[in-house]
Design an enzyme around this catalytic site. Structure first.
Site, PDB file in Angstrom:
ATOM      1  N   THR A 533       0.852  -1.186   0.000  1.00 51.36           N
ATOM      2  CA  THR A 533       0.000   0.000   0.000  1.00 51.36           C
ATOM      3  C   THR A 533       0.885   1.233   0.000  1.00 51.36           C
ATOM      4  O   THR A 533       1.898   1.284   0.693  1.00 51.36           O
ATOM      5  CB  THR A 533      -0.958   0.007   1.211  1.00 51.36           C
ATOM      6  OG1 THR A 533      -1.819  -1.120   1.095  1.00 51.36           O
ATOM      7  CG2 THR A 533      -1.814   1.255   1.245  1.00 51.36           C
ATOM      8  N   PHE A 535       1.160   5.193   0.735  1.00 48.32           N
ATOM      9  CA  PHE A 535       0.558   6.224   1.571  1.00 48.32           C
ATOM     10  C   PHE A 535       1.141   7.586   1.207  1.00 48.32           C
ATOM     11  O   PHE A 535       2.319   7.675   0.854  1.00 48.32           O
ATOM     12  CB  PHE A 535       0.879   5.976   3.053  1.00 48.32           C
ATOM     13  CG  PHE A 535       0.250   4.729   3.614  1.00 48.32           C
ATOM     14  CD1 PHE A 535      -0.915   4.791   4.351  1.00 48.32           C
ATOM     15  CD2 PHE A 535       0.839   3.482   3.388  1.00 48.32           C
ATOM     16  CE1 PHE A 535      -1.490   3.639   4.873  1.00 48.32           C
ATOM     17  CE2 PHE A 535       0.272   2.325   3.905  1.00 48.32           C
ATOM     18  CZ  PHE A 535      -0.903   2.403   4.651  1.00 48.32           C
TER      19      PHE A 535
END
Ligand code: PEP
Ligand code: MN
Length: 632
Positions: A533, A535
């Site tokens: 992921t 960010f």
């Protein structure tokens, strides 16, 4: 022995335990951990452990079975983090130290320093006193070399490391050097180890070419027992029957040290191999095996180096190594440590409204232990960071805007599930919030249950729908488990903890298990390990000063005419600007009309991007710069 103190021990009881141990000849060190405070007591065991156990305020006493005590994991469960100036080594960081084998002159070391700093080194190495096999080989520039090294370190903002070869040199070394290196040949120079320990300066202890791991840890114990608090180990290869390479890198010593000791371990792939072409693969292997960093020899012109030229990397090989480590870091759940740019402002304290919290407050969405919190801790290396958990993404933006927190960390996209559109929309709704940084983490899901629960006993499992979907293969193998969607992964752990029911479990980040004092029943249950992921770190416009950004995110919408998007893209292509991502989003309130989000790689020269933005402003209906930052 380890003396675990009661959680709320009275100060007078604590002093009594300490003086009792000291009068029995023990050296006492207090270690304050997250879970408990302990005394590590080292000395000849002349008393019955029960005499200590009965003292008021003592919870329990555990003997340390290993011959090394202060270096032992039995004494301290958590990883030690060694501080050298602004650099932290250990924990979840990968720190890279680089520079030539020897300081050869003022200009040469300055050139080296600038080169390695540019590629991402956080500390500069260079020998001023060289322990050479031949007395006729270059022996180093001595104190003159230290002076040049210090100047080069200061010019580039990097702490410096250099080898000490004799206890007599201690004063002069301490005057110039931030981290002392004890070379392989001196690993068991016990008089020197004692002298260094007595001065309590940061020290890196290289493994002797013929030393066992236990001998190496015993040498570290000398440093610790004499007062050194910042000790780093460095594996640099051992002598074996193999002669192809200069030494044989004992890569398995990395996980072994991690198990036996709390001390950070760096790896020197240069002396381990002695061959330039072998340094890169071996360095990557060391990082993959869990090394806390690397010490690499790099020379502006290795063919003319006065020592260890054949194993020194060319600057562009080092640049390549740094990029490869950057790519590898998320796989081992670490972050490559970098020094802040000189003008990059990382504030030490929060705004006035948060005066009661002595730390840098950073907002994230989710419960404590969420993946966003993990990303935040990875990005901000400060020890005084205070994560601020908030219920939703909008609250993160609001907290940053109001100054309640200086930064926010929000997920933008997952490699399997795609973009988190809500955050793209919020970026548009909060024009005063800018992206100032980026961090990528690998998502490793764990099955978490109550302490004492077993996989066999689980009947129902809770998690965010993404968490459940990403672990489908593991869940399919379990017969009869009910899958219950929950609003948040870490929140599902909190829920299971509150219920205390051993037949229910949650899927989340293993760190959430620590936060809620739960048990990891199985780690790494995600179907696809390539699960990352990305960010964004966001801040208010006024705090958005990033030096030497290498990525920009922009958003625009085009007129509803043929070729409109193409003509915008042509503006970027004409300036050779590389597109990293393009995505369209419906415009709120305007059905069937779309905005385009772009990530663009920024060259060192800011002019092409600035010109492109000017031209795009004419072509697009609306154009916004979401931020210029350094890609993670
Ligand atoms: C060095 O780092 O330059 C050096 C001499 O290393 P080692 O002590 O590992 O041989
Ligand atoms: Mn060398």
């Amino acid at each position: 022995m380890v003396i675990v103190l009661e959680r709320n021990i009275r100060e007078d009881h604590k002093s009594r335990v300490r003086s009792f141990l000291e009068t029995h000849g023990f050296k006492v060190r207090e270690i304050i951990g997250e879970e408990e405070t302990i005394f590590g007591a080292v000395g000849h065991l002349t008393l019955d452990l029960r005499e200590v156990e009965v003292l008021p305020g003592v919870a329990r006493v555990i003997p340390i079975s290993k011959p090394y005590k202060l270096a032992s994991r039995e004494l301290q469960k958590h990883d030690s983090v060694v501080k050298v100036g602004p650099v932290r080594i250990g924990g979840r960081r990968i720190a890279v130290i680089a520079g030539p084998c020897a300081v050869e002159g003022r200009e040469a070391i300055l050139e080296s320093a600038h080169q390695v700093r540019k590629s991402g080194a956080v500390m500069l190495r260079g020998g001023a006193y060289k322990p050479r096999t031949s007395p006729y080989a270059f022996q180093g520039l001595g104190v003159e070399g230290l002076r040049y090294l210090k100047e080069a370190g200061e010019a580039t903002g990097m702490p410096i490391v250099s080898e000490i070869v004799s206890p007599e040199l201690l004063d002069v070394m301490i005057e110039y050097v931030d981290l002392l290196q004890v070379g392989a040949r001196n690993m068991q120079n016990f008089e020197m180890l004692k002298a260094i320990g007595n001065r309590n300066v940061p020290v890196m202890l290289k493994r002797g070419p013929c030393a066992t791991i236990e001998e190496w840890l015993m040498a570290a114990e000398y440093l610790l027992a004499h007062g050194a608090e910042n000790v780093i180990l460095c594996e640099r290869g051992i002598r074996t029957f193999e002669t192809y390479t200069r030494n044989s890198l004992d890569i398995s010593s990395i996980p072994v040290i991690k198990k036996l000791s709390h001390l950070p371990i760096m790896v020197d792939p240069s002396h381990a191999t002695g061959i330039r072409a072998k340094v890169l693969p071996v360095a990557l292997g060391a990082v993959a095996a869990g090394a806390d960093g690397l010490v690499v020899e790099v020379h502006p012109n290795p063919d003319e180096a006065l020592s260890d030229g054949p194993q020194s990397l060319y600057p562009d090989q080092f640049e390549r190594l740094m990029r490869d480590i950057q790519a590898l870091a998320p796989v081992v759940e670490k972050e490559v440590l970098r020094l802040p740019e000189k003008s990059e402002r990382v504030p030490e304290f929060t705004r006035a409204g948060d005066a009661d919290t002595q730390g840098l407050m950073i907002a994230f969405q989710g419960e404590r232990g969420a993946y966003s919190e993990q990303a935040l801790l990875r990005y901000f290396h400060h020890d005084d960071v205070v994560p601020l958990p908030l219920p939703d993404f909008r609250s993160v933006f609001e907290a940053v805007l109001s100054g309640r927190s200086r930064y926010g960390v929000i997920p933008l996209e997952n490699s399997l599930a795609g973009s988190i559109h809500e955050n793209f929309d919020l970026m548009l709704q909060f024009p005063d919030i800018h992206i100032v940084g980026e961090v990528k983490i690998r998502i490793i899901h764990s099955l978490i249950g109550t302490p004492g629960a077993t996989i066999e006993g689980i009947r129902r499992v809770y998690s965010h729908p993404q968490g459940l979907a990403q672990c489908a293969r593991f869940l399919d193998e379990q017969t009869g488990w009910e899958r219950v969607p929950f609003y948040d992964t870490a929140g599902s752990v909190a829920f299971v903890a509150e219920k205390g029911d051993p037949s229910i479990a949650a899927i989340a980040n293993a760190e959430a298990a620590t936060v809620y004092k739960m048990q990891v029943l199985k780690e790494g249950i995600e179907t696809n390990p390539q699960n990352y992921t990305r960010f964004a770190v966001v801040a208010r416009l006024e705090d958005a000063h990033v030096d030497r950004p290498n990525k920009a995110s922009i958003v625009f919408d085009t007129p509803d005419t043929p070729g409109a998007l193409l003509s915008c893209m042509a503006v970027l292509a004409a300036r050779n600007l590389n597109l990293k991502k393009l995505e369209s989003r419906p415009i709120l309130g305007k059905p069937w009309q779309y905005m385009f989000y772009l990530d663009i790689e920024l060259p060192a020269d800011p002019a092409p991007f600035e010109q492109a933005m000017k031209e795009l402003a004419d072509k697009a209906q609306e154009l916004r710069l979401l931020g210029k930052y350094r890609a993670g």
